[in-house]
Design a protein around this motif. Structure first.
Motif, PDB file in Angstrom:
ATOM      1  N   GLU A  91     -10.438  36.802  59.880  1.00 49.65           N
ATOM      2  CA  GLU A  91     -10.008  38.114  60.394  1.00 49.65           C
ATOM      3  C   GLU A  91     -10.982  38.619  61.458  1.00 49.65           C
ATOM      4  O   GLU A  91     -10.573  39.196  62.465  1.00 49.65           O
ATOM      5  CB  GLU A  91      -9.907  39.127  59.240  1.00 49.65           C
ATOM      6  N   ALA A  92     -12.282  38.390  61.218  1.00 48.20           N
ATOM      7  CA  ALA A  92     -13.290  38.817  62.190  1.00 48.20           C
ATOM      8  C   ALA A  92     -13.070  38.083  63.516  1.00 48.20           C
ATOM      9  O   ALA A  92     -13.066  38.687  64.585  1.00 48.20           O
ATOM     10  CB  ALA A  92     -14.690  38.549  61.649  1.00 48.20           C
ATOM     11  N   ARG A  93     -12.854  36.782  63.420  1.00 49.77           N
ATOM     12  CA  ARG A  93     -12.652  35.994  64.642  1.00 49.77           C
ATOM     13  C   ARG A  93     -11.410  36.468  65.402  1.00 49.77           C
ATOM     14  O   ARG A  93     -11.416  36.585  66.632  1.00 49.77           O
ATOM     15  CB  ARG A  93     -12.525  34.511  64.290  1.00 49.77           C
ATOM     16  N   ALA A  94     -10.362  36.754  64.657  1.00 52.13           N
ATOM     17  CA  ALA A  94      -9.109  37.191  65.287  1.00 52.13           C
ATOM     18  C   ALA A  94      -9.255  38.557  65.969  1.00 52.13           C
ATOM     19  O   ALA A  94      -8.480  38.879  66.873  1.00 52.13           O
ATOM     20  CB  ALA A  94      -7.997  37.239  64.235  1.00 52.13           C
ATOM     21  N   ASP A 132     -16.090  27.187  69.450  1.00 47.94           N
ATOM     22  CA  ASP A 132     -16.895  27.359  68.241  1.00 47.94           C
ATOM     23  C   ASP A 132     -18.227  28.020  68.621  1.00 47.94           C
ATOM     24  O   ASP A 132     -18.937  27.531  69.487  1.00 47.94           O
ATOM     25  CB  ASP A 132     -17.145  25.977  67.612  1.00 47.94           C
ATOM     26  N   LEU A 133     -18.542  29.117  67.956  1.00 49.37           N
ATOM     27  CA  LEU A 133     -19.770  29.843  68.302  1.00 49.37           C
ATOM     28  C   LEU A 133     -20.943  29.450  67.407  1.00 49.37           C
ATOM     29  O   LEU A 133     -22.058  29.909  67.608  1.00 49.37           O
ATOM     30  CB  LEU A 133     -19.536  31.355  68.179  1.00 49.37           C
ATOM     31  N   ASN A 134     -20.656  28.605  66.433  1.00 48.65           N
ATOM     32  CA  ASN A 134     -21.734  28.230  65.526  1.00 48.65           C
ATOM     33  C   ASN A 134     -22.438  26.968  66.020  1.00 48.65           C
ATOM     34  O   ASN A 134     -21.912  26.236  66.832  1.00 48.65           O
ATOM     35  CB  ASN A 134     -21.180  28.022  64.105  1.00 48.65           C
ATOM     36  N   HIS A 135     -23.649  26.749  65.529  1.00 51.38           N
ATOM     37  CA  HIS A 135     -24.465  25.579  65.923  1.00 51.38           C
ATOM     38  C   HIS A 135     -24.651  25.519  67.441  1.00 51.38           C
ATOM     39  O   HIS A 135     -24.701  24.442  68.022  1.00 51.38           O
ATOM     40  CB  HIS A 135     -23.825  24.281  65.421  1.00 51.38           C
ATOM     41  N   ILE A 141     -28.127  32.922  62.744  1.00 51.57           N
ATOM     42  CA  ILE A 141     -27.577  34.266  62.508  1.00 51.57           C
ATOM     43  C   ILE A 141     -26.632  34.192  61.300  1.00 51.57           C
ATOM     44  O   ILE A 141     -25.467  33.812  61.429  1.00 51.57           O
ATOM     45  CB  ILE A 141     -26.839  34.784  63.768  1.00 51.57           C
ATOM     46  N   LEU A 142     -27.155  34.475  60.131  1.00 47.00           N
ATOM     47  CA  LEU A 142     -26.389  34.500  58.872  1.00 47.00           C
ATOM     48  C   LEU A 142     -25.625  33.207  58.571  1.00 47.00           C
ATOM     49  O   LEU A 142     -24.608  33.238  57.888  1.00 47.00           O
ATOM     50  CB  LEU A 142     -25.418  35.695  58.858  1.00 47.00           C
ATOM     51  N   GLY A 143     -26.085  32.090  59.133  1.00 46.79           N
ATOM     52  CA  GLY A 143     -25.423  30.813  58.885  1.00 46.79           C
ATOM     53  C   GLY A 143     -24.228  30.587  59.781  1.00 46.79           C
ATOM     54  O   GLY A 143     -23.733  29.461  59.915  1.00 46.79           O
ATOM     55  N   ASP A 144     -23.736  31.645  60.403  1.00 49.57           N
ATOM     56  CA  ASP A 144     -22.587  31.607  61.313  1.00 49.57           C
ATOM     57  C   ASP A 144     -22.502  32.997  61.952  1.00 49.57           C
ATOM     58  O   ASP A 144     -22.360  33.983  61.218  1.00 49.57           O
ATOM     59  CB  ASP A 144     -21.304  31.314  60.511  1.00 49.57           C
TER      60      ASP A 144
END
Ligand code: OOG
Ligand code: MG
Length: 253
Positions: free
Chosen positions: A120-123, A170-173, A193-196
């Protein structure tokens, strides 16, 4: 509790305006009262014409918690007066002992409040950009308790935002670097940042909801630093690079 919220907000506001540090409140201040001080501080600034543009999170990475000796997530408010243009100049004299942090910033296209999932956050994200937060504790020697820093709008002082991207992947890693005069001074990953970093948006929605509000369309949310902060010095050219997302820069005048 017999703590003078208005007097504390006034002292912190003057400290920021005059670029002069004040003593910590220490034991006299608890966390709930600290958020009331922050609210009173922001009310003074709104009365002077500043406009809220969003929210920042602090201590979302281990690197920051270790650097500052605290262990809980905090939040603060961002205003239009804090925005410095990408490629612009930050006047060192306006600050007490400013530091810079590599961050990611989200801009929301939808309302987001309360308990939401990562999906939901991503959307709800309309755009993402690499960013730098300039923090400047209004407390002497940049030392504070968790409640102290919350009262001080979580040290927030200024913000540089790179080009917004709506086509982000993808914003992670995502490797992230902070450079001074072209040399890397901090390096990390968005995973710090909080693992993701999307979890920062989930947390921001929860915290906004817990305060009877929500993140609104157009709001920006600073996810928190991926690395420890670096002290600024006059004349330095500062740059953030986030692989796959972009870069942003400013110079210190
Ligand atoms: C508090 C602000 C922390 C972050 O990104 O973790 C913060 C401070 O370190 O003075 O902005
Ligand atoms: Mg920060």
């Amino acid at each position: 509790m017999n703590f003078d919220v208005m007097a504390a907000a006034g002292a912190l506001d003057r400290a920021a305006c005059e670029a002069r540090a004040v003593p910590q409140f220490g034991e006299a201040l608890d966390l709930d009262t600290a958020y009331r001080v922050q609210k009173a501080l922001m009310a003074r600034r709104y009365a002077r014409g500043e406009r809220r543009v969003g929210m920042k999170l602090g201590f979302t990475s281990k690197a920051k918690m270790i650097q500052m000796g605290v262990d809980d997530l905090i939040w603060g408010t961002l205003t239009d007066a804090m925005l410095v243009a990408d490629g612009g100049t930050l006047e060192m004299a306006r600050f007490i002992h400013p530091r810079v942090e590599p961050e990611i910033v989200f801009r929301l296209g939808r309302r987001l409040g309360g308990l939401v999932t990562v999906d939901e956050a991503r959307a709800a994200i309309e755009a993402v950009a690499p960013a730098m937060e300039i923090i400047d504790s209004r407390y002497a020697a940049f030392k504070f308790s968790l409640a102290d820093v919350v009262a001080d709008n979580s040290s927030s002082a200024a913000l540089v935002i790179g080009a917004w991207r709506t086509d982000f992947g993808d914003l992670n890693h995502m490797p992230m670097r902070l450079l001074f005069d072209g040399a890397v001074v901090q390096a990390g990953s968005s995973e710090a940042i909080l693992g993701d970093p999307l979890e920062a948006l989930v947390a921001a929605a929860r915290l906004a909801g817990a305060n009877g509000g929500a993140l609104e369309p157009g709001d920006i949310v600073l996810a928190g630093a991926a690395t420890a902060a670096e002290a600024l010095r006059p004349g330095v050219a500062v740059r953030v690079e986030a692989d796959g997302l972009g870069a942003a820069g400013f110079s210190v005048g």
